[in-house]
Design an enzyme around this catalytic site. Sequence first.
Site, PDB file in Angstrom:
ATOM      1  N   TYR A 164     -12.144  -1.837  -3.742  1.00 47.93           N
ATOM      2  CA  TYR A 164     -12.675  -2.104  -2.401  1.00 47.93           C
ATOM      3  C   TYR A 164     -14.206  -2.080  -2.364  1.00 47.93           C
ATOM      4  CZ  TYR A 164      -8.290  -2.299   0.278  1.00 47.93           C
ATOM      5  OH  TYR A 164      -7.090  -2.684   0.835  1.00 47.93           O
TER       6      TYR A 164
ATOM      7  N   ASN B  64      -1.838  -0.140   7.007  1.00 52.02           N
ATOM      8  CA  ASN B  64      -1.283  -1.407   7.487  1.00 52.02           C
ATOM      9  C   ASN B  64      -0.421  -2.107   6.432  1.00 52.02           C
ATOM     10  OD1 ASN B  64      -3.350  -2.186   5.824  1.00 52.02           O
ATOM     11  ND2 ASN B  64      -4.543  -3.239   7.398  1.00 52.02           N
TER      12      ASN B  64
ATOM     13  N   GLU C 123      -9.592  -9.815  -7.878  1.00 53.71           N
ATOM     14  CA  GLU C 123      -8.541  -8.807  -7.651  1.00 53.71           C
ATOM     15  C   GLU C 123      -7.399  -8.935  -8.664  1.00 53.71           C
ATOM     16  OE1 GLU C 123      -7.570  -9.282  -3.506  1.00 53.71           O
ATOM     17  OE2 GLU C 123      -9.491  -8.429  -2.865  1.00 53.71           O
TER      18      GLU C 123
ATOM     19  N   HIS D 193      -1.959  -5.408   1.412  1.00 58.11           N
ATOM     20  CA  HIS D 193      -3.253  -6.035   1.146  1.00 58.11           C
ATOM     21  C   HIS D 193      -3.004  -7.463   0.688  1.00 58.11           C
ATOM     22  CE1 HIS D 193      -7.215  -6.896  -0.505  1.00 58.11           C
ATOM     23  NE2 HIS D 193      -6.551  -7.476  -1.494  1.00 58.11           N
TER      24      HIS D 193
ATOM     25  N   LYS E 146       0.836  -1.204   0.000  1.00 58.80           N
ATOM     26  CA  LYS E 146       0.000   0.000   0.000  1.00 58.80           C
ATOM     27  C   LYS E 146       0.875   1.260   0.000  1.00 58.80           C
ATOM     28  CE  LYS E 146      -3.868  -2.261   2.431  1.00 58.80           C
ATOM     29  NZ  LYS E 146      -4.825  -2.144   3.572  1.00 58.80           N
TER      30      LYS E 146
HETATM   31  P1  IDP Z   1      -7.690  -6.983   5.401  1.00 61.94           P
HETATM   32  O1  IDP Z   1      -6.869  -5.971   4.628  1.00 61.94           O
HETATM   33  O2  IDP Z   1      -6.918  -7.564   6.550  1.00 61.94           O
HETATM   34  O3  IDP Z   1      -8.296  -8.050   4.511  1.00 61.94           O
HETATM   35  P2  IDP Z   1     -10.361  -5.819   5.552  1.00 61.94           P
HETATM   36  O4  IDP Z   1     -11.325  -6.073   6.663  1.00 61.94           O
HETATM   37  O5  IDP Z   1     -10.622  -6.467   4.236  1.00 61.94           O
HETATM   38  O6  IDP Z   1      -8.890  -6.184   6.096  1.00 61.94           O
HETATM   39  O7  IDP Z   1     -10.280  -4.252   5.361  1.00 61.94           O
HETATM   40  C1  IDP Z   1      -9.660  -3.688   4.236  1.00 61.94           C
HETATM   41  C2  IDP Z   1      -8.765  -2.556   4.689  1.00 61.94           C
HETATM   42  O8  IDP Z   1      -9.584  -1.514   5.231  1.00 61.94           O
HETATM   43  C3  IDP Z   1      -7.791  -2.890   5.829  1.00 61.94           C
HETATM   44  O9  IDP Z   1      -6.595  -3.519   5.385  1.00 61.94           O
HETATM   45  C4  IDP Z   1      -7.522  -1.520   6.407  1.00 61.94           C
HETATM   46  O10 IDP Z   1      -6.606  -0.777   5.591  1.00 61.94           O
HETATM   47  C5  IDP Z   1      -8.904  -0.877   6.300  1.00 61.94           C
HETATM   48  N1  IDP Z   1      -9.714  -1.083   7.519  1.00 61.94           N
HETATM   49  C6  IDP Z   1     -10.302  -2.224   7.942  1.00 61.94           C
HETATM   50  N2  IDP Z   1     -10.976  -2.042   9.084  1.00 61.94           N
HETATM   51  C7  IDP Z   1     -10.797  -0.738   9.404  1.00 61.94           C
HETATM   52  C8  IDP Z   1     -11.258   0.086  10.495  1.00 61.94           C
HETATM   53  O11 IDP Z   1     -11.952  -0.362  11.400  1.00 61.94           O
HETATM   54  N3  IDP Z   1     -10.853   1.401  10.479  1.00 61.94           N
HETATM   55  C9  IDP Z   1     -10.079   1.924   9.481  1.00 61.94           C
HETATM   56  N4  IDP Z   1      -9.647   1.190   8.440  1.00 61.94           N
HETATM   57  C10 IDP Z   1      -9.996  -0.119   8.405  1.00 61.94           C
HETATM   58 MG    MG Z   2      -9.718  -7.845   3.026  1.00 63.41          MG
END
Ligand code: IDP
Ligand code: MG
Length: 139
Positions: free
Chosen positions: A49, A112, A126, A115, A9
């Site tokens: 997304y 984080n 994807e 992805h 990212k």
């Molecule tokens: P993942 O990346 O571990 O699969 P997902 O639940 O698919 O997690 O969420 C996609 C992305 O959205 C996350 O990687 C993160 O960048 C963001 N995200 C997920 N949950 C939150 C939240 O509660 N607050 C802010 N950003 C979030």
């Molecule tokens: Mg995800």
Amino acid sequence: MERTLSIIKPDGVTRGLIGDVIRRFEKNGLNIIAMKMIHMDKTQAEGFYAVHLGKPFFDSLTDFMSSGPAVVMILEGDDAIAKNRELMGATNYKDAAPGTIRADHATDIEKNVVHGSDAPETAAFEIGYFFNSFEIIRR
Ligand code: IDP
Ligand code: MG
């Protein structure tokens, strides 16, 4: 053999973490069979997304994902989807297992670093979102 989509990212690219992330894939049996650097616009990030449309973090997440360059890769290997998710660690870096990418580098639940696809169906969507068949190396 399974394929999964990985993204380093914008926070990971900006902070100079491309090499560290790729090193982990190479050391753990995930072969890179396609790779490029892109800078998504807001609409492309929203399309990627789309499963999260309506969630409270959707607008902020798609702003972040379109804020700078990202590296998109197709990883191939045995159990590539699960293996990549294991190397990544939990979404919230505070819950991520020690030694994972997110535990080592994430600064925020949103920023984080990486992805990874979460299932075969999402991996197929994807991969097709970013790559055509001519961009995928067969080996
Ligand atoms: P993942 O990346 O571990 O699969 P997902 O639940 O698919 O997690 O969420 C996609 C992305 O959205 C996350 O990687 C993160 O960048 C963001 N995200 C997920 N949950 C939150 C939240 O509660 N607050 C802010 N950003 C979030
Ligand atoms: Mg995800």
